[in-house]
Write a protein that holds these residues in place. Structure first.
Motif, mmCIF file in Angstrom:
data_model
loop_
_atom_site.group_PDB
_atom_site.id
_atom_site.type_symbol
_atom_site.label_atom_id
_atom_site.label_comp_id
_atom_site.label_asym_id
_atom_site.label_seq_id
_atom_site.Cartn_x
_atom_site.Cartn_y
_atom_site.Cartn_z
ATOM 1 N N LEU A 116 -2.254 9.942 4.530
ATOM 2 C CA LEU A 116 -0.830 9.179 4.810
ATOM 3 C C LEU A 116 -1.231 9.299 6.229
ATOM 4 O O LEU A 116 -0.508 8.503 7.654
ATOM 5 N N ILE B 144 6.552 9.262 -7.407
ATOM 6 C CA ILE B 144 5.109 8.555 -6.942
ATOM 7 C C ILE B 144 3.956 8.739 -8.787
ATOM 8 O O ILE B 144 5.228 9.407 -9.497
ATOM 9 N N LEU C 241 -2.754 7.388 -5.831
ATOM 10 C CA LEU C 241 -0.896 7.126 -5.744
ATOM 11 C C LEU C 241 -0.836 5.556 -5.420
ATOM 12 O O LEU C 241 -0.810 5.178 -4.522
ATOM 13 N N GLU C 242 0.500 6.215 -6.033
ATOM 14 C CA GLU C 242 0.921 4.774 -5.915
ATOM 15 C C GLU C 242 3.150 5.355 -5.902
ATOM 16 O O GLU C 242 3.251 6.275 -6.886
ATOM 17 N N TRP C 243 4.053 4.585 -5.217
ATOM 18 C CA TRP C 243 4.923 4.681 -5.574
ATOM 19 C C TRP C 243 5.783 4.698 -6.979
ATOM 20 O O TRP C 243 5.285 2.643 -7.478
ATOM 21 N N SER D 58 1.055 -1.044 -0.074
ATOM 22 C CA SER D 58 -0.231 -0.168 -0.216
ATOM 23 C C SER D 58 1.348 1.287 -0.312
ATOM 24 O O SER D 58 2.182 1.018 0.557
ATOM 25 N N PHE D 59 0.464 2.126 -0.168
ATOM 26 C CA PHE D 59 1.257 3.155 -0.090
ATOM 27 C C PHE D 59 1.677 4.051 1.111
ATOM 28 O O PHE D 59 2.740 4.381 0.806
ATOM 29 N N GLN E 224 -2.799 5.282 -10.020
ATOM 30 C CA GLN E 224 -2.747 4.450 -9.748
ATOM 31 C C GLN E 224 -3.803 4.110 -11.482
ATOM 32 O O GLN E 224 -3.830 3.026 -11.637
#
Length: 229
Positions: free
Chosen positions: A139, A107, A98-100, A42-43, A110
């Motif tokens: 976050l 970033i 978002l994702e890494w 997960s983010f 998605q």
């Protein structure tokens, strides 16, 4: 009131690709611009690992230092393309989901990019603010260590003004719009009271510290409230 006609995914993607040419933190690809395996973590999990890596790099065991530094960097990666697309293309991109990117601090979205027309929003400044405030809050709710709320607010403000200053230097023809939007954003939500713009080219003095100075290999940022300037 009718919902403004949204720009197409292609138009938002074109805007994001254009501002990515400014370099660094302005790069925010969507799924159509990427290839290769997607991260399963997960983010939030990815954030925690990056915070630990910052602690290792700077030689500190104080967990909140790494959390704050990664939080500050992430805020800059959100503000930079957001400000640039809003000012230069009149599009407020949607920064949800978002994702890494692999094992980096970069970033990406998605999904294919989406956005709204800046000029037709009833409160454009608040709409821009929420695109950064929402993912940061999501976050922050997962942090394993307590970090002062106003420190995190100061990080968001510092990243905002820093991103705007880079945009100002890269696109001086947009000076008035960049400065106006930055000043307006500093009067919204959790950014209120976080610091002051101190010069015509968006130099800034924040009222909190990101804690980098507490690391043996750290130091003070240019806008730190602890610096002597």
């Amino acid at each position: 009131m009718e919902e403004p006609v949204r720009p197409t995914s292609a138009a938002v993607g074109d805007a994001l690709r254009d501002v990515a040419g400014l370099g660094g933190f302005f790069v925010l690809p969507g799924t159509a611009d990427t290839a290769g395996p997607r991260r399963a973590a997960s983010f939030a999990d990815g954030f925690a690992e990056r915070a630990r890596e910052v602690n290792r790099r700077f030689g500190t065991s104080e967990a909140r230092v790494g959390v704050s530094i990664v939080h500050l960097g992430l805020a800059a990666r959100l503000w930079s393309p957001l400000l640039a697309c809003t000012v230069l293309h009149g599009i407020v991109p949607d920064l949800r989901n978002l994702e890494w990117v692999d094992d980096t601090s970069a970033i990406r979205l998605q999904r294919s990019p989406e956005g709204r027309p800046a000029g037709e929003l009833p409160d454009m400044v608040t709409a821009v603010y929420e695109q950064v405030a929402a993912p940061l809050q999501e976050l922050e709710d997962t942090f394993e260590v307590k970090v002062a709320q106003r420190l995190l607010d100061g990080n968001a403000a510092s990243a905002l003004v820093g991103s705007a200053a880079v945009l100002l230097r890269a696109r001086p023809e947009a000076r008035s719009a960049v400065i106006r939007l930055t000043r307006d954003l500093l009067n919204v939500g959790r950014l209120v009271g976080t610091g002051s713009i101190t010069g015509p080219d968006l130099t800034f003095r924040r009222r909190s510290c990101c804690l980098l100075y507490r690391a043996p290999n750290g130091g003070m940022c240019g806008d730190c409230c602890l610096s002597g300037r």
